[in-house]
Design a protein around this motif. Structure first.
Motif, mmCIF file in Angstrom:
data_model
loop_
_atom_site.group_PDB
_atom_site.id
_atom_site.type_symbol
_atom_site.label_atom_id
_atom_site.label_comp_id
_atom_site.label_asym_id
_atom_site.label_seq_id
_atom_site.Cartn_x
_atom_site.Cartn_y
_atom_site.Cartn_z
ATOM 1 N N LEU A 116 0.838 -1.204 0.000
ATOM 2 C CA LEU A 116 0.000 0.000 0.000
ATOM 3 C C LEU A 116 0.869 1.249 0.000
ATOM 4 N N ARG A 117 1.852 1.280 0.865
ATOM 5 C CA ARG A 117 2.737 2.448 0.933
ATOM 6 C C ARG A 117 3.464 2.670 -0.392
ATOM 7 N N GLU A 118 3.972 1.598 -0.972
ATOM 8 C CA GLU A 118 4.715 1.702 -2.226
ATOM 9 C C GLU A 118 3.803 2.137 -3.367
ATOM 10 N N ALA A 119 2.588 1.593 -3.395
ATOM 11 C CA ALA A 119 1.662 1.897 -4.489
ATOM 12 C C ALA A 119 1.243 3.361 -4.474
ATOM 13 N N LEU A 120 1.139 3.964 -3.300
ATOM 14 C CA LEU A 120 0.682 5.353 -3.204
ATOM 15 C C LEU A 120 1.772 6.363 -3.537
ATOM 16 N N GLY A 121 3.010 5.922 -3.540
ATOM 17 C CA GLY A 121 4.101 6.798 -3.963
ATOM 18 C C GLY A 121 4.170 8.090 -3.166
ATOM 19 N N ASP A 122 4.192 9.232 -3.869
ATOM 20 C CA ASP A 122 4.311 10.524 -3.181
ATOM 21 C C ASP A 122 2.984 11.036 -2.644
ATOM 22 N N LYS A 123 1.903 10.306 -2.905
ATOM 23 C CA LYS A 123 0.567 10.601 -2.365
ATOM 24 C C LYS A 123 -0.050 11.887 -2.922
ATOM 25 N N LYS A 124 0.462 12.382 -3.999
ATOM 26 C CA LYS A 124 -0.086 13.611 -4.576
ATOM 27 C C LYS A 124 -1.543 13.406 -5.016
ATOM 28 N N GLY A 125 -2.398 14.352 -4.639
ATOM 29 C CA GLY A 125 -3.780 14.350 -5.087
ATOM 30 C C GLY A 125 -4.746 13.493 -4.294
ATOM 31 N N ILE A 126 -4.251 12.748 -3.293
ATOM 32 C CA ILE A 126 -5.168 11.866 -2.573
ATOM 33 C C ILE A 126 -6.042 12.654 -1.601
ATOM 34 N N LYS A 127 -7.174 12.057 -1.242
ATOM 35 C CA LYS A 127 -8.052 12.690 -0.260
ATOM 36 C C LYS A 127 -7.455 12.647 1.142
ATOM 37 N N ARG A 128 -6.684 11.629 1.420
ATOM 38 C CA ARG A 128 -5.924 11.448 2.666
ATOM 39 C C ARG A 128 -6.764 10.911 3.813
ATOM 40 N N TYR A 129 -7.912 11.488 4.092
ATOM 41 C CA TYR A 129 -8.723 11.102 5.245
ATOM 42 C C TYR A 129 -9.970 10.323 4.820
ATOM 43 N N ALA A 130 -10.458 9.499 5.742
ATOM 44 C CA ALA A 130 -11.754 8.843 5.527
ATOM 45 C C ALA A 130 -12.293 8.355 6.862
ATOM 46 N N SER A 131 -13.603 8.360 6.984
ATOM 47 C CA SER A 131 -14.289 7.775 8.129
ATOM 48 C C SER A 131 -15.504 7.034 7.602
ATOM 49 N N VAL A 132 -15.553 5.732 7.857
ATOM 50 C CA VAL A 132 -16.608 4.896 7.280
ATOM 51 C C VAL A 132 -17.232 4.017 8.357
ATOM 52 N N PHE A 133 -18.553 4.010 8.401
ATOM 53 C CA PHE A 133 -19.323 3.081 9.233
ATOM 54 C C PHE A 133 -19.840 1.956 8.348
ATOM 55 N N VAL A 134 -19.774 0.735 8.833
ATOM 56 C CA VAL A 134 -20.362 -0.401 8.119
ATOM 57 C C VAL A 134 -21.106 -1.285 9.127
ATOM 58 N N PRO A 135 -22.392 -1.565 8.864
ATOM 59 C CA PRO A 135 -23.120 -2.514 9.702
ATOM 60 C C PRO A 135 -22.996 -3.925 9.131
ATOM 61 N N MET A 136 -23.046 -4.902 9.993
ATOM 62 C CA MET A 136 -23.171 -6.303 9.587
ATOM 63 C C MET A 136 -24.182 -6.932 10.528
ATOM 64 N N ASP A 137 -25.428 -6.975 10.062
ATOM 65 C CA ASP A 137 -26.523 -7.429 10.910
ATOM 66 C C ASP A 137 -26.542 -6.618 12.213
ATOM 67 N N GLU A 138 -26.323 -7.254 13.358
ATOM 68 C CA GLU A 138 -26.425 -6.552 14.640
ATOM 69 C C GLU A 138 -25.165 -5.772 15.008
ATOM 70 N N ALA A 139 -24.089 -5.947 14.243
ATOM 71 C CA ALA A 139 -22.800 -5.326 14.560
ATOM 72 C C ALA A 139 -22.602 -4.035 13.772
#
Length: 202
Positions: free
Chosen positions: A86-109
């Motif tokens: 992952l680190r190698e693939a992203l290289g210099d990270k130019k243009g990325i959004k950088r941040y994310a916050s995601v909720f995912v439900p799985m039935d009761e969890a």
């Protein structure tokens, strides 16, 4: 010892061979969810498949390890390899959004994954799993895998399992949320000029 190999575009591959494991792993960040996973840890196979499919990553993993002892080394080393690619693939990270916050439900969890592709490795896991194992998979290895992924990818990774009763569902929600959060954080935002940091570098 590990050897990283850059492929084309935002992708990378690594071969890691030790006295404990033998792993070949390749990751395409801008993929379509094409997955091929063969390891000695069936539950991890399932979780990596979910991670890649929900993150739209192309992921190939071939891993053999000393599972006659336990699954620890194999799970840990796959986390290391995934973080390195992952680190190698992203290289210099130019243009990325950088941040994310995601909720995912799985039935009761319900799980939440919050990411900063910061070049500052940090990992936090909050949540109580009802069971110590799922089948033959030891639940404490979830922490080991995610911590080594964050360390090698040099990302800040916070994982919060808000609630749940079924340990399988709780872990599954984590890996689905991880895939979606990484997809969002690594995506290119055309409004971003250079890297998204006032330092000018990530």
């Amino acid at each position: 010892m590990s050897e990283e190999k850059v492929l084309g575009g935002r992708s990378s591959a690594v071969d890691r061979k030790t006295n404990e494991t033998d792993i070949q792993l390749s990751l395409g960040v801008d993929g379509s969810g094409e997955v091929s996973i063969e390891t000695d840890v069936p539950f991890l196979n399932h979780m990596l498949d979910l991670f890649a499919k929900h993150g739209q990553f192309d992921l190939k993993v071939e891993a053999r390890g000393d599972v006659d002892i336990d699954d620890h080394h194999t799970v840990e080393d796959i986390g290391i390899c995934l973080g390195q690619t992952l680190r190698e693939a992203l290289g210099d990270k130019k243009g990325i959004k950088r941040y994310a916050s995601v909720f995912v439900p799985m039935d009761e969890a319900l799980a939440q994954v919050v990411i900063d592709i910061s070049n500052r490795p940090h990992f936090e896991l909050r949540g109580e799993f009802p069971a110590a194992s799922v089948g033959s998979f030891t639940v404490e290895l979830v922490h080991e895998f995610l911590w080594k992924l964050a360390l090698e990818a040099r990302i800040t990774l916070h994982v919060i399992v808000h609630y749940g009763r079924n340990t399988h569902h709780m872990i599954e929600a984590v890996f689905k949320a991880l895939g979606r959060a990484l997809d969002e954080a690594t995506s290119i935002d055309p409004r971003v000029k250079g890297v998204p940091s006032t330092k000018g570098v990530l």
